[in-house]
Design a protein around this motif. Structure first.
Motif, PDB file in Angstrom:
ATOM      1  N   ALA A  22     -36.440  26.187 -20.820  1.00  0.00           N
ATOM      2  CA  ALA A  22     -36.743  25.568 -22.116  1.00  0.00           C
ATOM      3  C   ALA A  22     -36.138  24.164 -22.195  1.00  0.00           C
ATOM      4  CB  ALA A  22     -36.218  26.447 -23.252  1.00  0.00           C
ATOM      5  N   THR A  23     -34.926  24.003 -21.672  1.00  0.00           N
ATOM      6  CA  THR A  23     -34.279  22.690 -21.696  1.00  0.00           C
ATOM      7  C   THR A  23     -35.056  21.676 -20.867  1.00  0.00           C
ATOM      8  OG1 THR A  23     -32.096  23.682 -22.036  1.00  0.00           O
ATOM      9  CG2 THR A  23     -32.154  21.454 -21.119  1.00  0.00           C
ATOM     10  N   VAL A  24     -35.485  22.094 -19.676  1.00  0.00           N
ATOM     11  CA  VAL A  24     -36.270  21.192 -18.829  1.00  0.00           C
ATOM     12  C   VAL A  24     -37.577  20.817 -19.520  1.00  0.00           C
ATOM     13  CG1 VAL A  24     -37.572  21.031 -16.664  1.00  0.00           C
ATOM     14  CG2 VAL A  24     -35.247  21.956 -16.660  1.00  0.00           C
ATOM     15  N   LEU A  25     -38.267  21.815 -20.090  1.00  0.00           N
ATOM     16  CA  LEU A  25     -39.555  21.542 -20.733  1.00  0.00           C
ATOM     17  C   LEU A  25     -39.381  20.598 -21.913  1.00  0.00           C
ATOM     18  CD1 LEU A  25     -42.540  22.402 -20.405  1.00  0.00           C
ATOM     19  CD2 LEU A  25     -42.122  24.165 -22.129  1.00  0.00           C
ATOM     20  N   ARG A  26     -38.345  20.826 -22.710  1.00  0.00           N
ATOM     21  CA  ARG A  26     -38.119  19.968 -23.871  1.00  0.00           C
ATOM     22  C   ARG A  26     -37.712  18.548 -23.443  1.00  0.00           C
ATOM     23  NH1 ARG A  26     -37.722  20.354 -29.566  1.00  0.00           N
ATOM     24  NH2 ARG A  26     -37.750  18.190 -30.151  1.00  0.00           N
ATOM     25  N   THR A  27     -36.926  18.436 -22.387  1.00  0.00           N
ATOM     26  CA  THR A  27     -36.519  17.111 -21.902  1.00  0.00           C
ATOM     27  C   THR A  27     -37.721  16.320 -21.412  1.00  0.00           C
ATOM     28  OG1 THR A  27     -34.353  18.005 -21.281  1.00  0.00           O
ATOM     29  CG2 THR A  27     -34.991  15.902 -20.311  1.00  0.00           C
ATOM     30  N   VAL A  28     -38.647  16.997 -20.755  1.00  0.00           N
ATOM     31  CA  VAL A  28     -39.860  16.313 -20.296  1.00  0.00           C
ATOM     32  C   VAL A  28     -40.744  15.949 -21.488  1.00  0.00           C
ATOM     33  CG1 VAL A  28     -41.944  16.512 -18.884  1.00  0.00           C
ATOM     34  CG2 VAL A  28     -39.777  17.420 -18.038  1.00  0.00           C
ATOM     35  N   LEU A  29     -40.817  16.825 -22.490  1.00  0.00           N
ATOM     36  CA  LEU A  29     -41.561  16.488 -23.707  1.00  0.00           C
ATOM     37  C   LEU A  29     -41.031  15.200 -24.321  1.00  0.00           C
ATOM     38  CD1 LEU A  29     -43.465  17.097 -26.151  1.00  0.00           C
ATOM     39  CD2 LEU A  29     -41.621  18.517 -27.071  1.00  0.00           C
ATOM     40  N   ASP A  30     -39.708  15.071 -24.382  1.00  0.00           N
ATOM     41  CA  ASP A  30     -39.093  13.917 -25.040  1.00  0.00           C
ATOM     42  C   ASP A  30     -39.143  12.652 -24.196  1.00  0.00           C
ATOM     43  OD1 ASP A  30     -38.464  15.528 -27.172  1.00  0.00           O
ATOM     44  OD2 ASP A  30     -36.374  15.842 -26.574  1.00  0.00           O
ATOM     45  N   ASN A  31     -39.141  12.792 -22.871  1.00  0.00           N
ATOM     46  CA  ASN A  31     -38.935  11.620 -22.015  1.00  0.00           C
ATOM     47  C   ASN A  31     -39.996  11.392 -20.954  1.00  0.00           C
ATOM     48  OD1 ASN A  31     -35.971  10.834 -22.823  1.00  0.00           O
ATOM     49  ND2 ASN A  31     -35.937  13.053 -22.503  1.00  0.00           N
ATOM     50  N   GLY A  32     -40.917  12.351 -20.767  1.00  0.00           N
ATOM     51  CA  GLY A  32     -41.858  12.250 -19.672  1.00  0.00           C
ATOM     52  C   GLY A  32     -42.848  11.099 -19.810  1.00  0.00           C
ATOM     53  N   VAL A  39     -34.129  14.038 -15.448  1.00  0.00           N
ATOM     54  CA  VAL A  39     -34.086  15.253 -16.273  1.00  0.00           C
ATOM     55  C   VAL A  39     -32.699  15.877 -16.196  1.00  0.00           C
ATOM     56  CG1 VAL A  39     -34.995  17.586 -16.567  1.00  0.00           C
ATOM     57  CG2 VAL A  39     -36.557  15.706 -16.053  1.00  0.00           C
ATOM     58  N   ALA A  40     -32.125  15.926 -14.995  1.00  0.00           N
ATOM     59  CA  ALA A  40     -30.779  16.478 -14.834  1.00  0.00           C
ATOM     60  C   ALA A  40     -29.759  15.665 -15.627  1.00  0.00           C
ATOM     61  CB  ALA A  40     -30.409  16.517 -13.356  1.00  0.00           C
ATOM     62  N   ARG A  41     -29.854  14.363 -15.539  1.00  0.00           N
ATOM     63  CA  ARG A  41     -28.903  13.500 -16.247  1.00  0.00           C
ATOM     64  C   ARG A  41     -29.045  13.647 -17.766  1.00  0.00           C
ATOM     65  NH1 ARG A  41     -30.806   9.187 -14.661  1.00  0.00           N
ATOM     66  NH2 ARG A  41     -31.769   8.357 -16.545  1.00  0.00           N
ATOM     67  N   LEU A  42     -30.277  13.683 -18.254  1.00  0.00           N
ATOM     68  CA  LEU A  42     -30.517  13.748 -19.690  1.00  0.00           C
ATOM     69  C   LEU A  42     -30.194  15.116 -20.286  1.00  0.00           C
ATOM     70  CD1 LEU A  42     -33.922  11.841 -19.649  1.00  0.00           C
ATOM     71  CD2 LEU A  42     -31.824  11.026 -20.762  1.00  0.00           C
ATOM     72  N   SER A  43     -30.395  16.166 -19.508  1.00  0.00           N
ATOM     73  CA  SER A  43     -30.231  17.522 -20.027  1.00  0.00           C
ATOM     74  C   SER A  43     -28.850  18.100 -19.796  1.00  0.00           C
ATOM     75  CB  SER A  43     -31.265  18.450 -19.389  1.00  0.00           C
ATOM     76  OG  SER A  43     -31.006  18.603 -17.996  1.00  0.00           O
ATOM     77  N   GLY A  44     -28.125  17.544 -18.818  1.00  0.00           N
ATOM     78  CA  GLY A  44     -26.830  18.105 -18.472  1.00  0.00           C
ATOM     79  C   GLY A  44     -26.909  19.257 -17.494  1.00  0.00           C
ATOM     80  N   LEU A  45     -28.107  19.617 -17.039  1.00  0.00           N
ATOM     81  CA  LEU A  45     -28.265  20.667 -16.045  1.00  0.00           C
ATOM     82  C   LEU A  45     -28.023  20.111 -14.645  1.00  0.00           C
ATOM     83  CD1 LEU A  45     -31.522  22.404 -17.349  1.00  0.00           C
ATOM     84  CD2 LEU A  45     -29.166  23.161 -17.682  1.00  0.00           C
ATOM     85  N   SER A  46     -27.704  20.998 -13.717  1.00  0.00           N
ATOM     86  CA  SER A  46     -27.512  20.558 -12.336  1.00  0.00           C
ATOM     87  C   SER A  46     -28.859  20.193 -11.719  1.00  0.00           C
ATOM     88  CB  SER A  46     -26.862  21.669 -11.512  1.00  0.00           C
ATOM     89  OG  SER A  46     -27.779  22.734 -11.313  1.00  0.00           O
ATOM     90  N   PRO A  47     -28.875  19.291 -10.737  1.00  0.00           N
ATOM     91  CA  PRO A  47     -30.139  18.964 -10.062  1.00  0.00           C
ATOM     92  C   PRO A  47     -30.821  20.191  -9.473  1.00  0.00           C
ATOM     93  CG  PRO A  47     -28.477  17.332  -9.530  1.00  0.00           C
ATOM     94  CD  PRO A  47     -27.764  18.424 -10.273  1.00  0.00           C
TER      95      PRO A  47
END
Length: 410
Positions: A22-32, A39-47
């Motif tokens: 969900a975090t990846v999908l939302r980050t792409v919605l906001d920034n894609g 995506v990793a940098r913006l979301s805080g998730l690991s690569p």
């Protein structure tokens, strides 16, 4: 919808993986379009987590890889951008229907909430009991004509009144005379079994603002809907409040300061009796502005230079603004979104709403906190589609399994 992942790869209860998706999908919605590293940098998730989830979401048809940007060749691995699967390449779509009193609006929307096709279906001569079946038949023809081979995720339906989305039931809709109407099941039956989710239209618009609109909406918002039905919704930290029995948002009898309009409830000055489309239409006919009680005719008359129509719309805007002031003082949200026909089409009427609200509010002196919906005239069809899309963005892996179950189940 492409389904190539092994069926056992997503364990029930794997909340962390679902949350990461969900975090990846939302980050792409906001920034894609955006590179996976971004995506990793913006979301805080690991690569590694981003790579796994982006791969899964691509296989599910929700994301797509784009061609490497020109001139990006150089040292290191290529930064191939990903984006939601929308645009000329196709991608999944959601159907939407807003069931109003005089008519329904059909729409086909993509994963960004963009309207790809739209159709107005008047309810002339259709009794309320026959409405779900008639709407479903017309909507099915509309979807068949416009999906053009794209995977149809299902249909979102937005309707006024008291709606229980968990049950798919319209608990009460006074204008249509509905009580405990199983609207989701009726529409699904007429649509040949497609998944249908329903919700109140004020909550649906609030959720579309959170999903696709201004960033402030994700912190807190109040949405006020002014139509034939008047209701509201509150969103906090990205979640729209439903309350016990999904009954939150009934503001029809909110008292409007200085209003003396009698209400069928026996009191005077209630918001719906003062400011609804029904009330506006009746006043416009009584004043000789239009021949029939139709808000669209009043708005058109004002646009054509009729000062009486303009004066009436400004009167309503100020009444709405006084109600907004009460909601501001009670909730004090970051944003108040007002769906009112004239102000959506013409900024001058939004300024009237803002002025009346700021004059009366004890907590807000910033008129920019009061806005029209981000989708403008497409607000209702986008909101209807959001009823179906919002769960997808919150639980993409689980929802895709629900919408497109594999043979043999989970």
């Amino acid at each position: 919808m492409t389904r190539n992942t092994p069926h056992g790869s997503r364990m029930a209860g794997d909340g962390r993986r679902e949350a990461n998706a969900a975090t990846v999908l939302r980050t792409v919605l906001d920034n894609g379009p955006v590179a996976r590293s971004a995506v990793a940098r913006l979301s805080g998730l690991s690569p590694a987590a981003v790579s796994r989830q982006a791969t899964d979401l691509t296989r599910l048809g929700l994301l797509r890889e784009l061609p490497e940007p020109a001139g990006s060749g150089g040292v290191g691995r290529p930064q191939i951008p990903v984006d939601l699967h929308v645009g000329a390449s196709g991608g999944p779509v959601a159907g939407g229907v807003h069931l109003g009193v005089p008519g329904s609006t059909f729409a086909l929307v993509d994963l960004r909430g963009q309207v790809l096709a739209r159709h107005l279906y008047p309810h002339d001569g259709i009794p309320p009991d026959g409405l779900p079946g008639a709407v479903a038949r017309e909507l099915r023809a509309f979807l068949d004509a416009h999906t053009r081979g794209r995977p149809l995720l299902g249909v979102g339906a937005a309707v006024g009144g008291w709606v229980d989305p968990a049950e798919g039931v319209v608990v009460r809709h006074q204008a249509l005379g509905w009580r405990r109407r199983p609207l989701a099941a009726e529409l699904a039956r007429g649509l040949g079994g497609h998944t249908v989710r329903v919700d109140n239209h004020a909550r649906s618009i609030a959720q579309s603002e959170i999903l696709f609109g201004r960033p402030a909406a994700r912190r807190s918002l109040v949405h006020l809907f002014i139509g034939n039905v008047v209701d509201a919704a509150v969103g906090l930290a990205g979640v729209v409040h439903q309350g016990p029995g999904a009954a939150a948002g009934d503001v029809a009898h909110l008292p409007v300061p200085d209003s003396t309009v009698p209400c069928p409830c026996g009191r005077s000055g209630c918001l719906e009796a003062t400011a609804s489309n029904t009330a506006l239409g009746r006043t416009a006919v009584r004043r000789g502005i239009v021949p029939e009680p139709d808000t669209f005719l009043v708005v058109d008359a004002a646009a054509a230079g009729d000062r009486r129509a303009d004066r009436l719309l400004r009167e309503r805007a100020r009444a709405v603004g006084r109600a907004v002031a009460l909601l501001l003082d009670v909730v004090n949200p970051d944003l108040v979104v007002v769906t009112e026909q004239a102000s959506v089409l013409e900024p001058e009427y939004l300024e009237e709403i803002r002025g009346a609200a700021i004059d009366l509010s004890h907590v807000c002196d910033d008129p920019e906190r009061i806005v029209s919906p981000h989708a403008g005239p497409a607000t209702l069809p986008v909101a209807a589609g959001t009823v179906l899309l919002n769960p997808l963005f919150r639980r993409p892996l689980e929802v895709i399994d629900e919408l497109f179950p594999r043979e043999g189940g989970r």
